[in-house]
Design a protein around this motif. Structure first.
Motif, PDB file in Angstrom:
ATOM      1  N   GLY A 331       0.816  -1.206   0.000  1.00 29.40           N
ATOM      2  CA  GLY A 331       0.000   0.000   0.000  1.00 29.40           C
ATOM      3  C   GLY A 331       0.850   1.257   0.000  1.00 29.40           C
ATOM      4  N   ALA A 332       0.278   2.361   0.500  1.00 32.95           N
ATOM      5  CA  ALA A 332       0.966   3.649   0.397  1.00 32.95           C
ATOM      6  C   ALA A 332       0.623   4.573   1.548  1.00 32.95           C
ATOM      7  CB  ALA A 332       0.584   4.313  -0.931  1.00 32.95           C
ATOM      8  N   PHE A 333       1.328   5.708   1.587  1.00 34.88           N
ATOM      9  CA  PHE A 333       1.070   6.854   2.448  1.00 34.88           C
ATOM     10  C   PHE A 333       1.267   6.567   3.937  1.00 34.88           C
ATOM     11  CE2 PHE A 333      -2.120   7.428  -1.140  1.00 34.88           C
ATOM     12  CZ  PHE A 333      -1.200   8.077  -1.943  1.00 34.88           C
ATOM     13  N   GLY A 334       2.022   5.508   4.265  1.00 34.82           N
ATOM     14  CA  GLY A 334       2.220   5.144   5.661  1.00 34.82           C
ATOM     15  C   GLY A 334       0.961   4.608   6.306  1.00 34.82           C
ATOM     16  N   SER A 335       0.004   4.188   5.494  1.00 34.38           N
ATOM     17  CA  SER A 335      -1.268   3.676   6.007  1.00 34.38           C
ATOM     18  C   SER A 335      -1.218   2.191   6.351  1.00 34.38           C
ATOM     19  CB  SER A 335      -2.386   3.908   4.979  1.00 34.38           C
ATOM     20  OG  SER A 335      -2.558   5.280   4.717  1.00 34.38           O
ATOM     21  N   PHE A 336      -0.162   1.501   5.880  1.00 33.97           N
ATOM     22  CA  PHE A 336      -0.072   0.054   6.052  1.00 33.97           C
ATOM     23  C   PHE A 336       1.371  -0.377   6.306  1.00 33.97           C
ATOM     24  CE2 PHE A 336      -3.423   1.108   3.063  1.00 33.97           C
ATOM     25  CZ  PHE A 336      -4.532   0.470   3.610  1.00 33.97           C
ATOM     26  N   ILE A 337       1.504  -1.509   6.977  1.00 37.00           N
ATOM     27  CA  ILE A 337       2.776  -2.205   7.124  1.00 37.00           C
ATOM     28  C   ILE A 337       2.568  -3.638   6.650  1.00 37.00           C
ATOM     29  CG2 ILE A 337       4.512  -3.098   8.717  1.00 37.00           C
ATOM     30  CD1 ILE A 337       3.933  -0.750  10.548  1.00 37.00           C
ATOM     31  N   ALA A 338       3.438  -4.106   5.765  1.00 33.03           N
ATOM     32  CA  ALA A 338       3.435  -5.516   5.398  1.00 33.03           C
ATOM     33  C   ALA A 338       4.360  -6.248   6.365  1.00 33.03           C
ATOM     34  CB  ALA A 338       3.901  -5.705   3.965  1.00 33.03           C
ATOM     35  N   LYS A 339       3.843  -7.285   6.994  1.00 35.64           N
ATOM     36  CA  LYS A 339       4.604  -8.065   7.980  1.00 35.64           C
ATOM     37  C   LYS A 339       4.768  -9.486   7.460  1.00 35.64           C
ATOM     38  CE  LYS A 339       4.557  -9.245  12.944  1.00 35.64           C
ATOM     39  NZ  LYS A 339       4.305 -10.709  13.010  1.00 35.64           N
ATOM     40  N   LEU A 340       6.016  -9.912   7.337  1.00 38.50           N
ATOM     41  CA  LEU A 340       6.325 -11.253   6.854  1.00 38.50           C
ATOM     42  C   LEU A 340       7.123 -11.992   7.913  1.00 38.50           C
ATOM     43  CD1 LEU A 340       6.434 -13.405   4.586  1.00 38.50           C
ATOM     44  CD2 LEU A 340       8.483 -12.254   3.714  1.00 38.50           C
ATOM     45  N   ASP A 341       6.582 -13.099   8.401  1.00 35.98           N
ATOM     46  CA  ASP A 341       7.260 -13.967   9.381  1.00 35.98           C
ATOM     47  C   ASP A 341       7.658 -15.262   8.692  1.00 35.98           C
ATOM     48  OD1 ASP A 341       6.885 -12.394  11.853  1.00 35.98           O
ATOM     49  OD2 ASP A 341       4.762 -12.777  11.500  1.00 35.98           O
ATOM     50  N   ILE A 342       8.917 -15.656   8.848  1.00 37.10           N
ATOM     51  CA  ILE A 342       9.417 -16.895   8.245  1.00 37.10           C
ATOM     52  C   ILE A 342      10.133 -17.714   9.310  1.00 37.10           C
ATOM     53  CG2 ILE A 342      11.001 -17.894   6.560  1.00 37.10           C
ATOM     54  CD1 ILE A 342      10.534 -15.507   4.780  1.00 37.10           C
ATOM     55  N   MET A 344      12.521 -20.996   9.901  1.00 33.85           N
ATOM     56  CA  MET A 344      13.408 -21.921   9.198  1.00 33.85           C
ATOM     57  C   MET A 344      14.008 -22.911  10.196  1.00 33.85           C
ATOM     58  SD  MET A 344      15.448 -19.768   6.291  1.00 33.85           S
ATOM     59  CE  MET A 344      15.795 -21.278   5.388  1.00 33.85           C
ATOM     60  N   GLU A 345      14.215 -24.114   9.722  1.00 33.43           N
ATOM     61  CA  GLU A 345      14.869 -25.141  10.536  1.00 33.43           C
ATOM     62  C   GLU A 345      15.799 -25.945   9.635  1.00 33.43           C
ATOM     63  OE1 GLU A 345      13.738 -28.564  13.848  1.00 33.43           O
ATOM     64  OE2 GLU A 345      12.168 -27.534  12.737  1.00 33.43           O
ATOM     65  N   ASN A 346      17.085 -25.960   9.993  1.00 28.32           N
ATOM     66  CA  ASN A 346      18.091 -26.670   9.196  1.00 28.32           C
ATOM     67  C   ASN A 346      18.098 -26.196   7.744  1.00 28.32           C
ATOM     68  OD1 ASN A 346      18.823 -28.273  11.444  1.00 28.32           O
ATOM     69  ND2 ASN A 346      17.114 -29.682  11.013  1.00 28.32           N
ATOM     70  N   GLY A 347      17.955 -24.878   7.568  1.00 25.55           N
ATOM     71  CA  GLY A 347      18.026 -24.290   6.244  1.00 25.55           C
ATOM     72  C   GLY A 347      16.783 -24.445   5.396  1.00 25.55           C
ATOM     73  N   VAL A 348      15.712 -24.960   5.970  1.00 27.02           N
ATOM     74  CA  VAL A 348      14.472 -25.195   5.225  1.00 27.02           C
ATOM     75  C   VAL A 348      13.357 -24.350   5.832  1.00 27.02           C
ATOM     76  CG1 VAL A 348      12.749 -26.908   4.553  1.00 27.02           C
ATOM     77  CG2 VAL A 348      15.166 -27.548   4.664  1.00 27.02           C
ATOM     78  N   ILE A 349      12.593 -23.669   4.968  1.00 25.26           N
ATOM     79  CA  ILE A 349      11.445 -22.900   5.451  1.00 25.26           C
ATOM     80  C   ILE A 349      10.368 -23.859   5.949  1.00 25.26           C
ATOM     81  CG2 ILE A 349       9.580 -21.326   4.806  1.00 25.26           C
ATOM     82  CD1 ILE A 349      11.439 -20.050   2.783  1.00 25.26           C
ATOM     83  N   LYS A 350      10.065 -23.756   7.242  1.00 26.28           N
ATOM     84  CA  LYS A 350       9.054 -24.609   7.854  1.00 26.28           C
ATOM     85  C   LYS A 350       7.672 -23.962   7.847  1.00 26.28           C
ATOM     86  CE  LYS A 350      11.494 -28.217   9.107  1.00 26.28           C
ATOM     87  NZ  LYS A 350      11.187 -29.560   8.585  1.00 26.28           N
ATOM     88  N   ASP A 351       7.657 -22.643   7.936  1.00 30.33           N
ATOM     89  CA  ASP A 351       6.378 -21.944   7.945  1.00 30.33           C
ATOM     90  C   ASP A 351       6.606 -20.487   7.568  1.00 30.33           C
ATOM     91  OD1 ASP A 351       3.679 -21.654   8.134  1.00 30.33           O
ATOM     92  OD2 ASP A 351       3.518 -22.274  10.226  1.00 30.33           O
ATOM     93  N   GLN A 352       5.574 -19.844   7.043  1.00 30.55           N
ATOM     94  CA  GLN A 352       5.675 -18.440   6.674  1.00 30.55           C
ATOM     95  C   GLN A 352       4.282 -17.818   6.697  1.00 30.55           C
ATOM     96  OE1 GLN A 352       7.049 -18.226   2.468  1.00 30.55           O
ATOM     97  NE2 GLN A 352       6.825 -20.442   2.505  1.00 30.55           N
ATOM     98  N   VAL A 353       4.208 -16.607   7.218  1.00 33.71           N
ATOM     99  CA  VAL A 353       2.928 -15.895   7.293  1.00 33.71           C
ATOM    100  C   VAL A 353       3.139 -14.461   6.834  1.00 33.71           C
ATOM    101  CG1 VAL A 353       1.070 -15.069   8.788  1.00 33.71           C
ATOM    102  CG2 VAL A 353       2.096 -17.308   9.203  1.00 33.71           C
ATOM    103  N   TYR A 354       2.272 -14.014   5.934  1.00 35.63           N
ATOM    104  CA  TYR A 354       2.307 -12.641   5.442  1.00 35.63           C
ATOM    105  C   TYR A 354       1.007 -11.944   5.831  1.00 35.63           C
ATOM    106  CZ  TYR A 354       1.975  -8.731   2.152  1.00 35.63           C
ATOM    107  OH  TYR A 354       1.827  -7.493   1.601  1.00 35.63           O
ATOM    108  N   GLN A 355       1.121 -10.704   6.336  1.00 35.50           N
ATOM    109  CA  GLN A 355      -0.047  -9.907   6.691  1.00 35.50           C
ATOM    110  C   GLN A 355       0.132  -8.469   6.212  1.00 35.50           C
ATOM    111  OE1 GLN A 355       0.770 -11.139  10.929  1.00 35.50           O
ATOM    112  NE2 GLN A 355      -1.439 -10.832  11.052  1.00 35.50           N
ATOM    113  N   LEU A 356      -0.953  -7.857   5.797  1.00 32.12           N
ATOM    114  CA  LEU A 356      -0.968  -6.414   5.546  1.00 32.12           C
ATOM    115  C   LEU A 356      -1.777  -5.782   6.670  1.00 32.12           C
ATOM    116  CD1 LEU A 356       0.002  -4.254   3.518  1.00 32.12           C
ATOM    117  CD2 LEU A 356      -2.297  -4.331   2.522  1.00 32.12           C
ATOM    118  N   LEU A 357      -1.107  -4.956   7.470  1.00 33.89           N
ATOM    119  CA  LEU A 357      -1.699  -4.435   8.698  1.00 33.89           C
ATOM    120  C   LEU A 357      -1.941  -2.937   8.587  1.00 33.89           C
ATOM    121  CD1 LEU A 357       0.715  -6.304  11.140  1.00 33.89           C
ATOM    122  CD2 LEU A 357      -1.565  -7.044  10.406  1.00 33.89           C
ATOM    123  N   ASP A 358      -3.107  -2.493   9.024  1.00 34.87           N
ATOM    124  CA  ASP A 358      -3.440  -1.068   9.018  1.00 34.87           C
ATOM    125  C   ASP A 358      -2.672  -0.314  10.092  1.00 34.87           C
ATOM    126  OD1 ASP A 358      -5.336  -1.973   7.244  1.00 34.87           O
ATOM    127  OD2 ASP A 358      -6.971  -0.778   8.080  1.00 34.87           O
TER     128      ASP A 358
END
Length: 604
Positions: A331-342, A344-358
């Motif tokens: 998004g734009a204008f400082g109205s949103f933050i994109a949050k990405l959580d990843i 990893m275990e032993n070099g492999v992505i085990k889980d990932q969550v993406y959110q767009l937060l107001d």
């Protein structure tokens, strides 16, 4: 309007009572039991559970389900035992972009139940509080990134050439900064002073010195950055829009050479993956969703995990999956933050969550230190920027791709002042809405807001072209906006105008989109000469106006666009601009909100 007030625009009716009840019931605290309760309530309200046990949802319920589910999953990742005992570290990325120097909380545009709704969002003081709050959730393992177009887009930015914005961003504490296409607006020297004024690391692998000195051919910024975080070696490569010299006034890019990402991205990925041994690789890009999705399908980026994108102000509430990488945009204008959580275990992505937060000022109290810094930064310009130049009875909105009330107002002013056959304005994308206070029915238009609408006070320029030139130019502008090849999209929306009507078919091939053009209500005469007025772009040839080439009798008119707007408002305030069907498409609604289709993405 109060900071906590949320309302629809005056042309929309109130929500249906059942939908309002649905929204309230769906807004619950997320927890292990909460998620189950959410699904039960969605079914009870008729918003889910169809044949075969699959969820069939309205757009409103689908959006709520995705947002609530992502929050639930993110919270679950925090509670994961492997994360808590350090066996599976979690990396958090907080991403903003296209802030455009909107330092204060402002009206923001949303679509709910198919109708426009405005809510207070943004403001750097609330943004700082929110970022600090999210940082604390994963304190050691969080990086904060901005994707460009930060120190342009408001009065305080323009009058200080970006200098006033730099200490504010430094106070938030960004880790990585990418230059955007508007960072060049004050020229190369000022861009470098502002960008290197940031405490954060800068990355950009496709902006070179184009000079006749010892720096000729060198990259202006480091091409990539590597960091150990959460026990994960992570690499970031930056790219600005290679079309910036065409999108902006040519003079802004004097001394800078841009190259396409595909020229060197494979080289840097190889360095990061094979030699640096990075476990995660991100591209930080300011190229727009169409170009970024196109990039995600190029073999040259194989090995990249995410493209953290920017430029088109799209609100991706879930990543778009390309062939080789996922694409996000915050998004734009400082109205949103994109949050990405990843995780990893032993070099492999085990889980990932993406959110767009107001960035909700009601939820995140304004940081007092930031408020003082903003006040200090504004003080030299406050008297002029706070000056009221007019009022509006209807919302000024620029989110619509094909035609917008805000730009109808601007071209109305040009037509009133100079009375050409046609008044033109660029298809600008930036500027938050301005919404009347329900108590007074009016919103004040200030000089500061004028700078947000038109962040460069260009001089008006007149010329004449044939009907044939006008038709061909309109085809070119539509190709710039809707090219099937993402690399040919210049960014921005359909050019705005007064005095003519255009109907087109978005899905047609290049050069075959325009169905008809009328000038003053009459079908265009391809052999007739038409006068038009638009803004001068610094560095263009004298016979080019608003990207129209081969203009006859070009003449600067000695009036800047800001002066024209002020004079118009002095006579016509309060204004009440609406969409009038000046530009229409056979295969898209007047309320089209994105140039990108076919990706399962909906702007809201």
């Amino acid at each position: 309007m109060s900071a906590t007030h949320s309302h629809q625009c005056s042309c929309a009716v109130c929500h249906d009572n059942e939908i309002s009840r649905a929204e309230k019931e769906l807004h619950i605290e997320v927890s292990e039991n909460g998620r189950r309760e959410f699904i039960k309530k969605a079914g009870r309200l008729g918003l889910g559970l169809g044949i075969g046990g699959g969820l069939i949802t309205t757009p409103l319920a689908a959006a709520a389900l995705h947002d609530e589910d992502a929050t639930y999953k993110a919270n679950s990742m925090q509670r994961n035992k492997a994360v808590q005992n350090g066996k599976a570290p979690m990396l958090t990325l907080l991403h903003t972009a296209d802030i455009h120097s909107q330092v204060m909380a402002h009206d923001e545009f949303f679509i709910e139940n198919g109708k426009p709704v405005f809510k207070k969002r943004g403001g750097l003081a609330s943004l700082k509080t929110m970022i600090n709050t999210l940082r604390k959730q994963n304190a050691v393992n969080t990086l904060v990134i901005d994707g460009g177009d930060c120190f342009q887009g408001s009065g305080i930015a323009a009058l200080s050439e970006g200098r006033a914005i730099v200490p504010l961003m430094n106070n938030i504490g960004y880790d990585i900064m990418l230059p955007g296409n508007w960072e060049v607006v004050y020229g190369k020297e000022m861009m470098m002073q502002d960008m290197f004024g940031y405490n954060a690391l800068k990355v950009c692998a496709n902006m070179y010195h184009d000079t006749n000195d010892e720096m000729k051919g060198d990259l202006i910024f480091p091409p990539y950055f590597v960091k150990h975080i959460a026990g994960i070696k992570t690499g970031f490569i930056g790219y600005n829009d290679p079309l910036t010299p065409k999108r902006q006034s040519p003079a802004y890019c004097d001394g800078i050479k841009f190259t396409p990402p595909e020229n060197n991205v494979a080289k840097y990925i190889k360095i990061l993956k094979e030699y640096e041994k990075c476990q995660l690789v991100f591209l930080l890009t300011h190229m727009g969703l169409a170009q970024q999705f196109g990039l995600s399908n190029m073999e040259q980026i194989k090995g990249v995990d995410y493209i953290l994108g920017a430029d088109t102000h799209e609100r991706l509430r879930k990543p778009v999956q390309g062939k080789y990488a996922k694409v996000t945009e915050p998004g734009a204008f400082g109205s949103f933050i994109a949050k990405l959580d990843i995780v990893m275990e032993n070099g492999v992505i085990k889980d990932q969550v993406y959110q767009l937060l107001d960035v909700d000022p009601e939820k995140y109290k304004a940081d007092e230190e930031m408020k003082r810094l903003i006040s200090t930064a504004k003080e030299p310009y406050k008297k002029e920027l706070d000056r009221v130049i007019g009022k509006t009875k209807l919302p000024l909105v620029r989110y619509y791709v094909i035609e917008s009330p805000m730009d109808n107002f601007i071209t109305d002013a040009i037509m009133w002042k100079f009375k050409p056959d046609i008044a033109l304005s660029n298809g600008f994308r930036f500027c938050p809405p301005l919404v009347p206070d329900p108590a007074t029915g009016m919103a004040h238009i200030t000089v500061d807001y004028l700078w947000s609408m038109l962040p460069v006070d260009s001089e008006a320029k007149k010329g004449s072209i044939s009907g044939k030139q006008l038709w061909q130019w309109m085809e070119t502008e539509l190709e710039n906006a809707f090219a099937q090849d993402p690399a040919k999209r210049l960014g921005g929306w359909v050019v705005r105008f007064k005095g003519m009507e255009v109907n087109f078919t978005l899905g047609n091939d290049a050069g075959k989109r325009v169905n008809y053009i009328k000038v003053a209500g009459q079908p265009i005469d391809l052999n007739r000469e038409y006068s038009f007025i638009a803004c001068e772009r610094e560095g263009d040839p004298d016979t080019t106006i608003c990207r129209v080439q081969g203009v006859k009798q070009p003449k600067l008119l000695g009036h800047t666009m800001h002066k024209v707007i002020e004079e118009y408002l002095a006579v016509h305030s309060p204004i009440a601009p609406v969409m009038e069907g000046r530009c229409t498409a056979t295969d898209a609604p007047a309320t089209l909100l994105t140039q990108v289709t076919g990706l399962g993405y909906e702007f809201r």
